[in-house]
Design a protein around this motif. Structure first.
Motif, PDB file in Angstrom:
ATOM      1  N   ALA A  14       0.700  -1.124   0.020  1.00 42.35           N
ATOM      2  CA  ALA A  14       0.041   0.070  -0.091  1.00 42.35           C
ATOM      3  C   ALA A  14       0.896   1.134  -0.040  1.00 42.35           C
ATOM      4  O   ALA A  14       0.572   2.391  -0.651  1.00 42.35           O
ATOM      5  CB  ALA A  14      -0.866   0.032   1.176  1.00 42.35           C
ATOM      6  N   HIS A  15       1.868   1.267   0.581  1.00 43.41           N
ATOM      7  CA  HIS A  15       2.776   2.417   0.913  1.00 43.41           C
ATOM      8  C   HIS A  15       3.411   2.781  -0.481  1.00 43.41           C
ATOM      9  O   HIS A  15       3.708   4.075  -0.724  1.00 43.41           O
ATOM     10  CB  HIS A  15       4.106   2.197   1.779  1.00 43.41           C
ATOM     11  N   ARG A  16       3.614   1.778  -1.438  1.00 43.45           N
ATOM     12  CA  ARG A  16       4.412   2.198  -2.655  1.00 43.45           C
ATOM     13  C   ARG A  16       3.242   2.475  -4.051  1.00 43.45           C
ATOM     14  O   ARG A  16       3.596   2.924  -4.777  1.00 43.45           O
ATOM     15  CB  ARG A  16       5.173   0.882  -3.154  1.00 43.45           C
ATOM     16  N   LEU A  17       2.025   2.650  -3.480  1.00 40.16           N
ATOM     17  CA  LEU A  17       1.041   2.710  -4.625  1.00 40.16           C
ATOM     18  C   LEU A  17       1.056   4.508  -4.852  1.00 40.16           C
ATOM     19  O   LEU A  17       1.081   5.160  -4.110  1.00 40.16           O
ATOM     20  CB  LEU A  17      -0.387   2.479  -4.072  1.00 40.16           C
ATOM     21  N   THR A  18       0.881   4.604  -6.141  1.00 39.69           N
ATOM     22  CA  THR A  18       0.619   5.914  -6.566  1.00 39.69           C
ATOM     23  C   THR A  18      -0.587   6.020  -7.441  1.00 39.69           C
ATOM     24  O   THR A  18      -1.010   4.887  -7.931  1.00 39.69           O
ATOM     25  CB  THR A  18       1.594   6.606  -7.484  1.00 39.69           C
ATOM     26  N   PRO A  19      -1.252   7.162  -7.810  1.00 43.06           N
ATOM     27  CA  PRO A  19      -2.294   7.152  -8.434  1.00 43.06           C
ATOM     28  C   PRO A  19      -2.208   6.270 -10.054  1.00 43.06           C
ATOM     29  O   PRO A  19      -2.808   5.560 -10.333  1.00 43.06           O
ATOM     30  CB  PRO A  19      -2.776   8.523  -8.694  1.00 43.06           C
ATOM     31  N   ASP A  20      -1.049   6.543 -10.517  1.00 43.17           N
ATOM     32  CA  ASP A  20      -0.673   5.856 -11.852  1.00 43.17           C
ATOM     33  C   ASP A  20      -0.380   4.363 -11.646  1.00 43.17           C
ATOM     34  O   ASP A  20      -0.937   3.414 -12.436  1.00 43.17           O
ATOM     35  CB  ASP A  20       0.663   6.590 -12.482  1.00 43.17           C
ATOM     36  N   SER A  21       0.478   4.027 -10.669  1.00 39.95           N
ATOM     37  CA  SER A  21       0.574   2.505 -10.266  1.00 39.95           C
ATOM     38  C   SER A  21      -0.840   1.986  -9.938  1.00 39.95           C
ATOM     39  O   SER A  21      -1.027   0.601 -10.431  1.00 39.95           O
ATOM     40  CB  SER A  21       1.856   2.293  -9.283  1.00 39.95           C
ATOM     41  N   TYR A  22      -1.588   2.516  -9.030  1.00 37.58           N
ATOM     42  CA  TYR A  22      -2.693   1.822  -8.641  1.00 37.58           C
ATOM     43  C   TYR A  22      -3.751   1.717  -9.970  1.00 37.58           C
ATOM     44  O   TYR A  22      -4.229   0.775 -10.235  1.00 37.58           O
ATOM     45  CB  TYR A  22      -3.319   2.679  -7.770  1.00 37.58           C
ATOM     46  N   TYR A  23      -3.592   2.706 -10.756  1.00 42.13           N
ATOM     47  CA  TYR A  23      -4.566   2.552 -12.191  1.00 42.13           C
ATOM     48  C   TYR A  23      -4.022   1.518 -12.900  1.00 42.13           C
ATOM     49  O   TYR A  23      -4.949   0.510 -13.304  1.00 42.13           O
ATOM     50  CB  TYR A  23      -4.485   3.866 -13.130  1.00 42.13           C
ATOM     51  N   ALA A  24      -2.784   1.445 -13.338  1.00 39.87           N
ATOM     52  CA  ALA A  24      -2.258   0.036 -13.890  1.00 39.87           C
ATOM     53  C   ALA A  24      -2.516  -1.173 -13.327  1.00 39.87           C
ATOM     54  O   ALA A  24      -2.816  -2.106 -13.944  1.00 39.87           O
ATOM     55  CB  ALA A  24      -0.806   0.364 -14.089  1.00 39.87           C
ATOM     56  N   LEU A  25      -2.518  -1.264 -11.973  1.00 37.89           N
ATOM     57  CA  LEU A  25      -2.684  -2.365 -11.458  1.00 37.89           C
ATOM     58  C   LEU A  25      -4.228  -2.937 -11.329  1.00 37.89           C
ATOM     59  O   LEU A  25      -4.499  -3.961 -11.725  1.00 37.89           O
ATOM     60  CB  LEU A  25      -2.136  -2.535  -9.696  1.00 37.89           C
ATOM     61  N   ALA A  26      -4.940  -1.871 -10.907  1.00 37.69           N
ATOM     62  CA  ALA A  26      -6.510  -2.303 -10.905  1.00 37.69           C
ATOM     63  C   ALA A  26      -7.255  -2.444 -12.274  1.00 37.69           C
ATOM     64  O   ALA A  26      -7.906  -3.175 -12.383  1.00 37.69           O
ATOM     65  CB  ALA A  26      -7.180  -1.119 -10.385  1.00 37.69           C
ATOM     66  N   ARG A  27      -6.564  -1.882 -13.338  1.00 34.74           N
ATOM     67  CA  ARG A  27      -7.095  -2.078 -14.712  1.00 34.74           C
ATOM     68  C   ARG A  27      -6.741  -3.340 -15.113  1.00 34.74           C
ATOM     69  O   ARG A  27      -7.452  -4.301 -15.569  1.00 34.74           O
ATOM     70  CB  ARG A  27      -6.119  -1.444 -15.722  1.00 34.74           C
ATOM     71  N   ALA A  28      -5.566  -4.253 -14.770  1.00 35.91           N
ATOM     72  CA  ALA A  28      -5.275  -5.590 -15.020  1.00 35.91           C
ATOM     73  C   ALA A  28      -6.030  -6.280 -14.111  1.00 35.91           C
ATOM     74  O   ALA A  28      -6.396  -7.393 -14.464  1.00 35.91           O
ATOM     75  CB  ALA A  28      -3.927  -5.709 -14.694  1.00 35.91           C
ATOM     76  N   VAL A  29      -6.239  -6.092 -12.777  1.00 34.73           N
ATOM     77  CA  VAL A  29      -7.096  -7.036 -11.947  1.00 34.73           C
ATOM     78  C   VAL A  29      -8.520  -6.983 -12.346  1.00 34.73           C
ATOM     79  O   VAL A  29      -9.098  -7.955 -12.378  1.00 34.73           O
ATOM     80  CB  VAL A  29      -6.908  -6.446 -10.435  1.00 34.73           C
ATOM     81  N   TYR A  30      -9.060  -5.768 -12.683  1.00 36.43           N
ATOM     82  CA  TYR A  30     -10.441  -5.689 -13.361  1.00 36.43           C
ATOM     83  C   TYR A  30     -10.597  -6.648 -14.417  1.00 36.43           C
ATOM     84  O   TYR A  30     -11.641  -7.243 -14.663  1.00 36.43           O
ATOM     85  CB  TYR A  30     -10.957  -4.443 -13.343  1.00 36.43           C
ATOM     86  N   ALA A  31      -9.401  -6.564 -15.379  1.00 32.81           N
ATOM     87  CA  ALA A  31      -9.712  -7.391 -16.728  1.00 32.81           C
ATOM     88  C   ALA A  31      -9.542  -8.730 -16.166  1.00 32.81           C
ATOM     89  O   ALA A  31     -10.176  -9.655 -16.723  1.00 32.81           O
ATOM     90  CB  ALA A  31      -8.551  -6.979 -17.393  1.00 32.81           C
ATOM     91  N   GLU A  32      -8.820  -9.290 -15.183  1.00 34.98           N
ATOM     92  CA  GLU A  32      -8.732 -10.378 -14.913  1.00 34.98           C
ATOM     93  C   GLU A  32     -10.288 -10.958 -14.146  1.00 34.98           C
ATOM     94  O   GLU A  32     -10.561 -12.074 -14.634  1.00 34.98           O
ATOM     95  CB  GLU A  32      -7.772 -10.750 -13.619  1.00 34.98           C
ATOM     96  N   MET A  33     -10.873 -10.004 -13.647  1.00 42.40           N
ATOM     97  CA  MET A  33     -12.081 -10.282 -12.941  1.00 42.40           C
ATOM     98  C   MET A  33     -13.129 -10.506 -14.348  1.00 42.40           C
ATOM     99  O   MET A  33     -13.889 -11.570 -14.155  1.00 42.40           O
ATOM    100  CB  MET A  33     -12.815  -9.292 -12.293  1.00 42.40           C
ATOM    101  N   ALA A  34     -12.886  -9.837 -15.404  1.00 43.85           N
ATOM    102  CA  ALA A  34     -13.869  -9.687 -16.431  1.00 43.85           C
ATOM    103  C   ALA A  34     -13.700 -11.342 -17.115  1.00 43.85           C
ATOM    104  O   ALA A  34     -14.469 -11.811 -17.493  1.00 43.85           O
ATOM    105  CB  ALA A  34     -13.755  -8.904 -17.396  1.00 43.85           C
ATOM    106  N   LEU A  35     -12.126 -11.495 -17.294  1.00 46.30           N
ATOM    107  CA  LEU A  35     -12.143 -12.986 -17.746  1.00 46.30           C
ATOM    108  C   LEU A  35     -12.644 -14.194 -16.928  1.00 46.30           C
ATOM    109  O   LEU A  35     -12.935 -15.202 -17.516  1.00 46.30           O
ATOM    110  CB  LEU A  35     -10.675 -13.046 -17.873  1.00 46.30           C
ATOM    111  N   ALA A  36     -12.932 -13.961 -15.609  1.00 45.40           N
ATOM    112  CA  ALA A  36     -13.576 -14.827 -14.848  1.00 45.40           C
ATOM    113  C   ALA A  36     -14.987 -14.741 -14.737  1.00 45.40           C
ATOM    114  O   ALA A  36     -15.726 -15.643 -14.024  1.00 45.40           O
ATOM    115  CB  ALA A  36     -13.239 -14.821 -13.400  1.00 45.40           C
ATOM    116  N   GLY A  37     -15.535 -13.974 -15.726  1.00 47.11           N
ATOM    117  CA  GLY A  37     -17.008 -13.678 -15.734  1.00 47.11           C
ATOM    118  C   GLY A  37     -17.687 -12.873 -14.765  1.00 47.11           C
ATOM    119  O   GLY A  37     -18.924 -12.607 -14.729  1.00 47.11           O
ATOM    120  N   ILE A  38     -16.919 -11.883 -14.053  1.00 47.11           N
ATOM    121  CA  ILE A  38     -17.332 -10.709 -13.121  1.00 47.11           C
ATOM    122  C   ILE A  38     -17.760  -9.675 -14.047  1.00 47.11           C
ATOM    123  O   ILE A  38     -17.085  -8.933 -14.708  1.00 47.11           O
ATOM    124  CB  ILE A  38     -16.251 -10.676 -12.073  1.00 47.11           C
TER     125      ILE A  38
END
Length: 444
Positions: A88-112
């Protein structure tokens, strides 16, 4: 208008072969036609078993960076939490966007098709607000939009390290100082077609009792979802008894937090009186079985909660895995281990917890069914994999819940738009690379 032909469709209680679904430009189902044996010209074929889109009712997107890295050695929830703070300490708005974008794509791939993001990393390290006070939340909103799934941003009040004590150094970036300051910041956020906003109380540890009602009132005034981590750890219960002479559930009840738009997350270590309070107030319960077992939290009384009147939903929480079929299956199998009996929920009831009841807990009550007027959010699982091969047309929900995994999802539709086609994300085709890059940046 877009038309989809569903080879097999789960229509709430049964499987229907050959179903046509017509979708308006606004992303809602306008017609459902049965008995269409072949895909007609101009329709998009969804071969397999199509279900209502799944809902992940509890997510901490940045926890995805912890998967596998926290499996070395022994420990407890509290030792795991220290590792989590480092990420959590290392997150920035840019790095959080990049990570969350990939995580939400992983969710979509799982039918979420919808996710409830329990969001508490608000400010820069040390607690200094960003120039745009909601920069971190806006990063999550942009990430979900780019990944193509619905987001309920559960902006979380987190004010204390424990029952009134000041936040520790890690928690400073979580805190707005007071509930009133939290409410002022959150009120600047706006809903959109794929985004709705709700509130969260991190826990009774992290929001002083005198400030609980401020958060609850903010949600009440907006008829918004309100979520809260509740009795995940026995240490929280013991500390609450010492501070207030009651359980966390009773403390929430005394301060106006419970109710039908409220969801308690985990609800693991409850008394019989707690269960009665939650059920009689129609407060929901979000179980996160894969995280609860990964963190050695315990098995919550889901059966008793549902019998008392608490609707059940499911979440992947720390993302030890992202697979709502596994969450649904685990809730039943956990109860079998505890009770040494089988069949506490039907497969249809478990599927509802993973879809319609999850969407409702996130404020998307118009999602979770395949019927006219519903949001056109659909998930199709393949019927020809080594896991799903069998009598699927007869055992639809059973195959989905007790055989399929997220890897069997072939198509995901959100608002009538194809987000996943033939097992590939349509806008983030190399999701694995996006995950590896964004997670690697946080561990560099």
């Amino acid at each position: 208008m877009t038309t989809y032909w569903l080879e097999h469709a789960w229509l709430d209680t049964y499987v229907e072969p050959g179903v046509m679904v017509e979708v308006s430009e606004g992303g809602r189902i306008t017609a459902v036609r049965k008995g269409v044996e072949l895909c007609p010209p101009g329709a998009v074929a969804l071969r397999g078993l199509t279900l209502p889109g799944l809902s992940n009712a509890h997510s901490h997107a940045f926890h995805r960076a912890l998967r596998s890295t926290v499996q070395v050695g022994s420990g407890t929830f509290w030792t795991w939490r220290e590792v989590m703070y480092g990420v959590a300490h290392r997150l920035t708005p840019d790095s959080y966007y990049a990570l969350a974008r990939a995580v939400y794509a992983e969710m979509a791939l799982a039918g979420i098709t919808s996710v409830g993001e329990f969001h508490y990393v608000h400010h820069a390290p040390g607690g200094t607000p960003y120039a745009h006070p909601n920069a971190m939340g806006e990063a999550l909103i942009a990430a979900a939009s780019d990944a193509g799934i619905r987001l309920t941003l559960l902006d979380t009040a987190y004010l204390s390290s424990g029952f009134g004590a000041a936040p520790n150094s890690h928690q400073l970036r979580f805190s707005d100082g007071t509930a009133e300051a939290w409410a002022e910041r959150v009120s600047a956020l706006r809903d959109s077609a794929l985004v709705r906003h709700g509130a969260a109380i991190h826990s009774v540890r992290a929001v002083p009792a005198a400030e609980l009602s401020t958060v609850a009132a903010w949600a009440q005034d907006r008829e918004a979802p309100l979520h809260v981590h509740l009795s995940e750890q026995t240490a929280e219960n013991d500390a609450c008894q010492a501070a207030h002479g009651c359980t966390p559930t009773q403390l929430l009840a005394d301060n106006g937090v419970l109710g039908p738009r409220t969801t308690g997350v985990h609800n693991t270590h409850l008394t019989d009186a707690d269960i009665k309070l939650l059920g009689s107030s129609a407060t929901g319960t979000c179980m996160c079985p894969t995280t609860e077992r990964d963190l050695a939290d315990g098995i919550g009384p889901a059966v008793g909660l549902q019998r008392a009147g608490s609707p059940l939903s499911l979440g992947s929480d720390s993302h030890a895995v992202i697979d709502l079929f596994e969450e649904a299956r685990a809730m039943e199998l956990n109860e079998r281990l505890r009770s040494r009996t089988r069949g506490h929920w039907t497969a249809a009831a478990l599927l509802r917890a993973a879809s319609a009841d999850g969407h409702a807990a996130l404020g998307w009550s118009e999602a979770g069914t395949i019927e006219p007027g519903a949001l056109a959010d659909l998930t199709t699982i393949a019927l020809d994999t080594v896991r799903t091969a069998g009598p699927v047309p007869i055992l639809g929900a059973e195959t989905a819940v007790f055989a399929a995994t997220g890897a069997d999802v072939r198509h995901t539709i959100v608002g009538g738009r194809q987000v996943v086609r033939d097992g590939v994300h349509t806008t983030i085709p190399d999701t694995a690379k996006a995950l590896a890059t964004s997670i690697g940046a946080l561990h560099a």
